[in-house]
Design a protein around this motif. Structure first.
Motif, short mmCIF file in Angstrom:
data_model
loop_
_atom_site.label_atom_id
_atom_site.label_comp_id
_atom_site.label_asym_id
_atom_site.label_seq_id
_atom_site.Cartn_x
_atom_site.Cartn_y
_atom_site.Cartn_z
N GLN A 63 -11.33 -47.23 5.95
CA GLN A 63 -11.24 -46.09 5.04
C GLN A 63 -11.92 -46.42 3.71
O GLN A 63 -12.61 -45.58 3.14
CB GLN A 63 -9.77 -45.73 4.81
N GLU A 64 -11.73 -47.66 3.23
CA GLU A 64 -12.31 -48.02 1.95
C GLU A 64 -13.83 -48.13 2.04
O GLU A 64 -14.53 -47.99 1.05
CB GLU A 64 -11.71 -49.35 1.48
N ASN A 65 -14.37 -48.39 3.24
CA ASN A 65 -15.81 -48.55 3.40
C ASN A 65 -16.54 -47.23 3.59
O ASN A 65 -17.73 -47.23 3.88
CB ASN A 65 -16.10 -49.47 4.59
N LEU A 66 -15.84 -46.11 3.47
CA LEU A 66 -16.50 -44.82 3.58
C LEU A 66 -17.50 -44.64 2.44
O LEU A 66 -17.24 -45.03 1.30
CB LEU A 66 -15.47 -43.69 3.52
N LEU A 67 -18.65 -44.06 2.77
CA LEU A 67 -19.60 -43.70 1.74
C LEU A 67 -19.15 -42.40 1.09
O LEU A 67 -18.35 -41.65 1.66
CB LEU A 67 -20.99 -43.52 2.37
N SER A 68 -19.65 -42.11 -0.08
CA SER A 68 -19.26 -40.87 -0.77
C SER A 68 -20.45 -40.30 -1.53
O SER A 68 -21.32 -41.04 -2.00
CB SER A 68 -18.09 -41.12 -1.73
N LYS A 69 -20.47 -38.98 -1.61
CA LYS A 69 -21.45 -38.27 -2.44
C LYS A 69 -20.71 -37.17 -3.19
O LYS A 69 -19.89 -36.46 -2.60
CB LYS A 69 -22.57 -37.68 -1.59
N THR A 70 -21.01 -37.07 -4.48
CA THR A 70 -20.37 -36.07 -5.33
C THR A 70 -21.44 -35.30 -6.08
O THR A 70 -22.37 -35.90 -6.64
CB THR A 70 -19.41 -36.74 -6.33
N ASN A 71 -21.30 -33.98 -6.10
CA ASN A 71 -22.23 -33.14 -6.85
C ASN A 71 -21.63 -32.81 -8.21
O ASN A 71 -20.67 -32.04 -8.31
CB ASN A 71 -22.53 -31.85 -6.08
N ASN A 72 -22.16 -33.42 -9.24
CA ASN A 72 -21.69 -33.17 -10.61
C ASN A 72 -22.60 -32.21 -11.36
O ASN A 72 -22.42 -32.00 -12.57
CB ASN A 72 -21.59 -34.50 -11.37
N ASP A 73 -23.58 -31.65 -10.65
CA ASP A 73 -24.53 -30.73 -11.28
C ASP A 73 -24.11 -29.29 -10.98
O ASP A 73 -24.11 -28.87 -9.82
CB ASP A 73 -25.94 -30.99 -10.74
N SER A 95 -16.93 -33.34 -3.48
CA SER A 95 -17.15 -34.71 -3.00
C SER A 95 -17.02 -34.76 -1.48
O SER A 95 -16.14 -34.11 -0.90
CB SER A 95 -16.13 -35.67 -3.63
N LEU A 96 -17.88 -35.54 -0.86
CA LEU A 96 -17.86 -35.75 0.58
C LEU A 96 -17.70 -37.24 0.85
O LEU A 96 -18.38 -38.07 0.24
CB LEU A 96 -19.17 -35.26 1.20
N TYR A 97 -16.78 -37.59 1.76
CA TYR A 97 -16.53 -38.98 2.14
C TYR A 97 -16.83 -39.11 3.63
O TYR A 97 -16.28 -38.37 4.45
CB TYR A 97 -15.09 -39.38 1.84
N TYR A 98 -17.69 -40.07 4.00
CA TYR A 98 -18.18 -40.12 5.38
C TYR A 98 -18.57 -41.56 5.73
O TYR A 98 -18.90 -42.36 4.86
CB TYR A 98 -19.39 -39.20 5.54
N PRO A 99 -18.56 -41.91 7.02
CA PRO A 99 -18.99 -43.25 7.42
C PRO A 99 -20.51 -43.34 7.48
O PRO A 99 -21.20 -42.32 7.62
CB PRO A 99 -18.38 -43.41 8.82
N GLU A 100 -21.02 -44.54 7.40
CA GLU A 100 -22.47 -44.72 7.48
C GLU A 100 -22.99 -44.28 8.85
O GLU A 100 -24.07 -43.72 8.97
CB GLU A 100 -22.83 -46.18 7.22
#
Length: 275
Positions: A63-73, A95-100
């Motif tokens: 769970q901790e190794n999930l990648l994340s992307k957040t749109n702050n724009d 925000s999106l949290y997803y595995p590689e």
């Protein structure tokens, strides 16, 4: 002390021991076999406990190794393509949290905020989206999810296909089809015919460190215009770029200028090559 007194003292201790033994007041010694069995049981219990701890730590690490992307724009949609080819359009403050990479018999991500999903079809490997209050199961479709920091807030609108929405606390589930919407109200899932008002997810699009091949697939999906790359290695190169309601030609021109590439258009097909 005389020898006679010493002998009498020893005799008294022997008599006391025999009396305690006869009256069953002395603790019995456990047979060696019982002790061995106890040690074996203790070892098995300890092994089970250690195995449980190991599984817990491995799960937490995944769970901790999930990648994340957040749109702050607030002005643009952040577009990302997952390892299976699914495309996610992240609205502002999302925000999106997803595995590689997706392994096993399912694909699973987590979302916080407002996003549009275009899921690649893999009937044998369903796609799951975790939110605070619900879980969404998808086989392959396009739909929008809106959540917030409030654990009870959830809305979903299906553009194409069918999804299954399950409320975590009660286990109640609903199937939602094209043109339908489901929302969570007072802990209960409710279906309606009206969909969510759609923002222009594909108008101002922003890609951050995204593979060129993925960017071109999104442009092709939005416009319907075929785009080809002669050099497969070129498709693996990454690019950060923003499109602001640009035409397809302008988007391709921006890519070619940024990456020093050559673009040609023939019979409504765009080709990108190295110079």
């Amino acid at each position: 002390m005389s020898k006679t007194n010493l002998i009498n003292t020893d005799k008294a201790w022997e008599n006391l021991y025999e009396r305690l033994k006869d009256e069953q007041l002395l603790p019995e010694r456990q047979p060696a076999s019982h002790l061995m069995n106890f040690r074996k049981i203790a070892a098995v219990v300890l092994l089970c406990l250690l195995s449980g701890v190991a599984v817990y730590l491995l799960t937490n690490n995944r769970q901790e190794n999930l990648l994340s992307k957040t749109n702050n724009d607030a002005r643009s949609t952040l577009v990302t393509t997952l390892q299976d080819g699914s495309v996610v359009y992240l609205n502002s403050k999302t925000s999106l949290y997803y595995p590689e990479s997706f392994t096993g018999k399912e694909r699973r991500v987590r979302i916080e905020g407002d996003a549009l999903f275009d899921i690649s079809k893999e009937p044998q490997r369903p796609f799951y989206i975790e939110t605070g209050p619900v879980v969404v199961k998808v086989l392959g479709t396009t739909f929008r999810i809106r959540t917030s920091g409030n654990e009870s807030s959830f809305q979903l609108s299906v553009d194409q296909g069918t999804v299954e929405v399950t409320e975590k606390n009660s286990g109640n589930a609903l199937r939602v089809q094209t043109g339908e919407m489901v929302s969570l109200e007072s802990g209960t899932l409710k279906r309606s015919a009206a969909g969510l008002s759609q923002p222009d997810f594909t108008g101002r699009m922003r890609f951050k460190d995204e593979r060129l091949d993925n960017i071109l697939k999104v442009i092709n999906h939005v416009s319907g215009i075929p785009i080809s790359i002669s050099d497969k290695a070129l498709g693996d190169e990454t690019l950060t770029v923003t499109f602001n309601n640009d035409s397809v030609d302008h988007m391709i021109d921006l890519i070619c200028v940024a990456m020093n590439l050559k673009c040609t258009k023939k019979e409504n097909i765009i080709s990108i090559d190295r110079p």
